[in-house]
Design a protein around this motif. Structure first.
Motif, mmCIF file in Angstrom:
data_model
loop_
_atom_site.group_PDB
_atom_site.id
_atom_site.type_symbol
_atom_site.label_atom_id
_atom_site.label_comp_id
_atom_site.label_asym_id
_atom_site.label_seq_id
_atom_site.Cartn_x
_atom_site.Cartn_y
_atom_site.Cartn_z
ATOM 1 N N GLY A 55 0.792 -1.315 -0.044
ATOM 2 C CA GLY A 55 -0.001 -0.037 0.121
ATOM 3 C C GLY A 55 1.030 1.294 -0.040
ATOM 4 O O GLY A 55 2.068 1.494 -0.840
ATOM 5 N N VAL A 56 0.496 2.169 0.822
ATOM 6 C CA VAL A 56 1.266 3.432 0.940
ATOM 7 C C VAL A 56 2.671 3.130 1.614
ATOM 8 O O VAL A 56 2.688 2.486 2.477
ATOM 9 C CB VAL A 56 0.610 4.686 1.609
ATOM 10 N N PHE A 57 3.778 3.698 0.953
ATOM 11 C CA PHE A 57 5.074 3.894 1.670
ATOM 12 C C PHE A 57 5.433 5.081 2.002
ATOM 13 O O PHE A 57 5.506 5.735 3.051
ATOM 14 C CB PHE A 57 6.013 2.800 0.860
ATOM 15 N N CYS A 58 5.799 5.831 0.712
ATOM 16 C CA CYS A 58 6.392 6.949 1.042
ATOM 17 C C CYS A 58 5.370 8.256 1.266
ATOM 18 O O CYS A 58 5.611 9.385 1.710
ATOM 19 C CB CYS A 58 7.388 7.531 -0.009
ATOM 20 N N GLY A 59 4.223 7.977 0.699
ATOM 21 C CA GLY A 59 3.106 8.906 0.663
ATOM 22 C C GLY A 59 3.458 10.219 -0.109
ATOM 23 O O GLY A 59 2.374 11.066 0.085
ATOM 24 N N ILE A 60 4.488 10.428 -0.863
ATOM 25 C CA ILE A 60 4.542 11.548 -1.538
ATOM 26 C C ILE A 60 4.932 11.247 -3.092
ATOM 27 O O ILE A 60 5.614 12.251 -3.572
ATOM 28 C CB ILE A 60 5.480 12.533 -0.965
ATOM 29 N N GLY A 61 4.671 10.144 -3.521
ATOM 30 C CA GLY A 61 4.806 9.973 -4.945
ATOM 31 C C GLY A 61 5.944 9.614 -5.636
ATOM 32 O O GLY A 61 6.166 9.509 -6.636
ATOM 33 N N VAL A 62 6.992 9.207 -4.587
ATOM 34 C CA VAL A 62 8.261 8.607 -4.835
ATOM 35 C C VAL A 62 8.567 7.372 -4.942
ATOM 36 O O VAL A 62 9.382 6.832 -5.786
ATOM 37 C CB VAL A 62 9.168 9.453 -3.794
ATOM 38 N N CYS A 63 7.893 6.428 -4.147
ATOM 39 C CA CYS A 63 8.299 5.116 -4.051
ATOM 40 C C CYS A 63 7.418 4.243 -4.902
ATOM 41 O O CYS A 63 7.962 2.952 -5.360
ATOM 42 C CB CYS A 63 8.018 4.508 -2.693
ATOM 43 N N PHE A 64 6.401 4.497 -5.592
ATOM 44 C CA PHE A 64 5.578 3.770 -6.414
ATOM 45 C C PHE A 64 4.880 2.278 -5.903
ATOM 46 O O PHE A 64 4.707 1.398 -6.553
ATOM 47 C CB PHE A 64 6.087 3.434 -7.855
ATOM 48 N N ASP A 65 5.013 2.331 -4.605
ATOM 49 C CA ASP A 65 4.582 1.122 -3.870
ATOM 50 C C ASP A 65 2.985 1.105 -3.808
ATOM 51 O O ASP A 65 2.356 0.096 -3.792
ATOM 52 C CB ASP A 65 5.214 1.194 -2.389
ATOM 53 N N CYS A 66 2.277 2.137 -4.086
ATOM 54 C CA CYS A 66 0.730 2.381 -3.700
ATOM 55 C C CYS A 66 0.115 2.382 -4.982
ATOM 56 O O CYS A 66 -0.941 2.631 -4.951
ATOM 57 C CB CYS A 66 0.551 3.543 -3.153
ATOM 58 N N LEU A 67 0.719 1.764 -6.043
ATOM 59 C CA LEU A 67 0.053 1.358 -7.362
ATOM 60 C C LEU A 67 -1.289 0.855 -7.042
ATOM 61 O O LEU A 67 -1.523 -0.097 -6.390
ATOM 62 C CB LEU A 67 0.907 0.739 -8.104
ATOM 63 N N GLN A 76 -1.937 3.537 -11.442
ATOM 64 C CA GLN A 76 -2.049 5.092 -10.945
ATOM 65 C C GLN A 76 -1.713 4.849 -9.104
ATOM 66 O O GLN A 76 -1.674 4.133 -8.424
ATOM 67 C CB GLN A 76 -3.488 5.518 -10.685
ATOM 68 N N ARG A 77 -0.967 6.207 -8.848
ATOM 69 C CA ARG A 77 -0.209 6.303 -7.592
ATOM 70 C C ARG A 77 -1.475 6.771 -6.810
ATOM 71 O O ARG A 77 -1.890 7.980 -6.799
ATOM 72 C CB ARG A 77 0.860 7.024 -7.457
ATOM 73 N N ALA A 78 -1.928 5.842 -5.764
ATOM 74 C CA ALA A 78 -3.168 6.242 -5.002
ATOM 75 C C ALA A 78 -2.900 7.357 -4.212
ATOM 76 O O ALA A 78 -3.631 8.057 -3.724
ATOM 77 C CB ALA A 78 -3.320 4.888 -4.172
ATOM 78 N N CYS A 79 -1.505 7.633 -3.722
ATOM 79 C CA CYS A 79 -1.151 8.760 -2.824
ATOM 80 C C CYS A 79 -1.142 10.039 -3.302
ATOM 81 O O CYS A 79 -1.255 11.136 -3.015
ATOM 82 C CB CYS A 79 0.269 8.715 -2.207
ATOM 83 N N LEU A 80 -1.458 10.065 -4.820
ATOM 84 C CA LEU A 80 -1.445 11.376 -5.551
ATOM 85 C C LEU A 80 -2.617 11.431 -6.281
ATOM 86 O O LEU A 80 -3.223 12.821 -6.434
ATOM 87 C CB LEU A 80 -0.500 11.574 -6.739
HETATM 88 S S1 FES Z 1 3.095 6.036 -1.525
HETATM 89 FE FE1 FES Z 1 5.006 6.281 -2.496
HETATM 90 S S2 FES Z 1 4.351 6.629 -4.377
HETATM 91 FE FE2 FES Z 1 2.229 6.689 -3.201
#
Ligand code: FES
Ligand SMILES: Cc1cc2nc3c(=O)[nH]c(=O)nc-3n(C[C@H](O)[C@H](O)[C@H](O)COP(=O)(O)OP(=O)(O)OC[C@H]3O[C@@H](n4cnc5c(N)ncnc54)[C@H](O)[C@@H]3O)c2cc1C
Lengths: 99, 481
Positions: A55-67, A76-80
């Motif tokens: 799910g979310v890891f970085c919360g700011i669009g950097v890690c792409f874990d939240c696809l 789609q990046r869920a955090c953005l």
């Molecule tokens: S949580 Fe890292 S890109 Fe969305």
């Protein structure tokens, strides 16, 4: 206490989105990740190789874990991405494309 | 008349970018302020989505007055047209007009400019090109997290990420949290989560009081910052957060999501002390080991880096003419330092784009603030450190590259039996760092596990870019001079 109370939020009218077929209530302005967290969901992707939940890891669009797949569009990046009324959000398996 | 003003593109609308924008706009420059976010504020002043109707957003913030000043200043400049704010614009790369060479001085009719390429919206399918005479990079930093067993479980998030979803989305990932790692960011995160209703069972910090005493000289230079620290301590006490200094997380446990973490005390050798392991039930682990500057855009422009940060001079100029940098992209030091640097950068840019020199920077208040806060953050950076032997705690099965699912065992094998001697070779052999995040999330971890130096990788363009964009023409004419 919860975050909405802390800032004395008077949110706009809630709407519903679907997550893997079930209806979830969403507040306007929240990202898909924030809507899912608020509904108690913390995982919405399984990894390509291990099939592990993410799910979310970085919360700011950097890690792409939240696809996540939104309205049929994978990755789609869920955090953005903001949640829109009626959005069809689905757990993304692997690359999100039929293989 | 205003058409003849030079244009400065400021990339990043956090404290540094906002201070720079206001300083430059006040000195006769038109500013195009570009940010990937939907609102100004950056990380420190991240604002709740307007639809959430927060009537007291300051409850989640510090230094709110400063924010109000920045916000009012920006609104005034947006109204008088001196500043244009492009939200939802992710800048992928900035290129220098190669057609003309020379200093970007305003009176030089052949002055070179820059083209800023950005992708629109969170989906990033369309692109635009923005022209400017000068570029100011204020792109901030992202969080460094070192791997440990269980760190890929849902419920384990970066400390800043938890903070970002709290400030922006007014939401929490769970009810019971542990905040862990090292660095000053853990304090606002732990107190923020607690104020918002999470039960924060522990703040686990690998640095200990002695690490600070040893650096008390540089830290004493900023009494305001020390008072800020004391304020956090009081709030932690009030929320009954147990502070575990010189402790580290050994493992996060859970099957489909986080259920608990094991923490242990660190001995004098920087290794966990036998018999001190303690299991803490929780559904959230907010973890971070410091911040890393965003340097991709600077790197792409050919700016010289100093270790992990963009190198700048007294005026916040990079070594590429016409390119300034400020805030955490030039070194991590917190919002107040970013503000001071942004202000100095904006002043310098305004003067230089008009073909003059700024007032000698050293004498200004912002320059003194910068000197003082840089010394302070150097002291802090030395005091906050992950456990000396953290890599030993990473088991072979632990995934170190989250994108490509490369385990520590695979990295060790690349170094051992396959003989990789540097990070590049490790990457080529294992694919660690070759996924979507382009190594941002795993570089420090992979380097530590491999026992190699972490060499900042060149990642160009700064974001994964749709192919069409690389060929897209720039149809936007250069701004009138
Ligand atoms: S949580 Fe890292 S890109 Fe969305
Ligand atoms: C996730 C996170 C949360 C944090 N939370 C706190 C906190 O609560 N309290 C605290 O004291 N410190 C916090 N920090 C530390 C923070 O870095 C500083 O306090 C401060 O915000 C730095 O200011 P800045 O202007 O240098 O950069 P930032 O505030 O990071 O601003 C940089 C801006 O640039 C934008 N940007 C970056 N790259 C691009 C690009 N390619 N295209 C377009 N826009 C771009 C970003 O969207 C951002 O708005 C946090 C850091 C992170 C990474």
């Amino acid at each position: 206490m919860n975050p909405l109370e802390l800032v004395r939020a008077r949110a706009g009218t809630p709407f519903t989105v679907r997550f893997d077929g079930r209806e979830i209530e969403a507040l306007p302005g929240r990202t898909v990740a924030a809507v899912l967290w608020s509904a108690g969901v913390t995982a919405w992707r399984t990894t390509r190789d291990g099939g592990r939940p993410r799910g979310v890891f970085c919360g700011i669009g950097v890690c792409f874990d939240c696809l996540v797949t939104v309205d049929g569009r994978p990755n789609q990046r869920a955090c953005l991405v903001p949640a829109e009324p009626g959005a069809d959000i689905r757990t993304q398996e692997g690359t999100g494309h039929d293989e | 008349m205003s058409e003849r003003r030079p244009v400065l593109a400021v990339i990043g609308a956090g404290p540094a970018g906002l201070a720079a924008t206001l300083a430059a706009a006040a000195r006769g420059v038109r500013v195009t302020l570009i940010d990937s976010g939907t609102q100004a504020g950056g990380q420190f002043y991240r604002q709740p989505a307007p639809g959430l109707g927060a009537r007291r957003p300051q409850a989640l913030h510090h230094q709110w007055r400063t924010w109000e000043r920045l916000r009012t200043g920006l609104d005034t400049r947006l109204a008088d047209g001196r500043v244009t704010h492009l939200t939802d614009h992710h800048v992928c790369w900035v290129e220098r007009d190669s057609s003309v060479e020379g200093e970007p001085v305003r009176d030089d009719p052949a002055a070179p400019g820059f083209t800023v390429h950005a992708l629109l919206g969170p989906e990033q399918r369309e692109s635009v090109a923005i022209r400017a005479h000068g570029v100011l990079l204020a792109t901030g930093a992202y969080e460094k997290v070192l791997p440990f067993p269980g760190w890929t479980l849902p419920g384990v998030v970066t400390a800043g990420g938890a903070q970002a979803l709290l400030k922006g989305g007014l939401t929490l990932p769970g009810r019971t949290a542990v905040v862990a790692g090292t660095g000053p960011l853990l304090l606002p995160v732990a107190t923020g989560l607690a104020a918002a209703g999470a039960r924060v069972v522990a703040l686990v910090e690998s640095a200990g009081p002695r690490d600070f005493v040893r650096r008390s000289r540089s830290l004493a230079g900023a009494p305001d910052k020390l008072a800020e620290g004391a304020g956090y301590a009081a709030r932690l006490l009030r929320h009954r957060v147990s502070v575990k200094a010189r402790h580290t997380v050994l493992e996060a446990h859970g099957v489909e999501r986080l259920e608990s973490v094991t923490v242990a005390a660190l001995g004098p050798d920087g290794r966990p002390r036998p018999g001190t392991a303690l299991r803490l039930p929780c559904d959230t682990l907010a973890v971070g080991h410091g911040l890393l500057p965003h340097t991709d855009l600077a790197d792409g422009l050919g700016c010289r880096l100093d270790g992990p940060a963009v190198r700048v001079d007294d005026e916040q100029r990079t070594d590429v003419p016409g390119v300034w940098a400020a805030g955490e992209s030039t070194g991590v030091g917190g919002a107040a330092l970013s503000l001071a640097e942004g202000h100095l950068a904006g002043r310098s840019a305004a003067a230089r784009l008009h073909g003059t020199a700024p007032d000698p920077a050293r004498r200004t208040r912002a320059a003194r603030t910068r000197t003082r806060l840089r010394a302070f953050s150097e002291g802090l950076a030395g005091a906050f450190a992950p456990p000396a032997h953290w890599a030993e705690l990473v088991t072979d099965e632990t995934v170190v590259c989250r994108c490509e699912e490369v385990t520590a065992g695979a990295v060790r094998e690349a170094v051992g039996s396959l003989g990789a001697g540097d990070l590049r070779t490790v990457k080529l052999l294992t694919r660690a760092g070759m996924g979507w995040c382009q190594g941002r999330m795993c570089e420090s971890g992979v380097a530590g596990v491999a026992g190699c130096a972490a060499t900042p990788a060149r990642r160009l363009p700064a974001r994964p870019v749709p192919l069409g964009m690389l060929a897209a023409p720039t149809d936007d004419p250069p701004p009138a001079r």
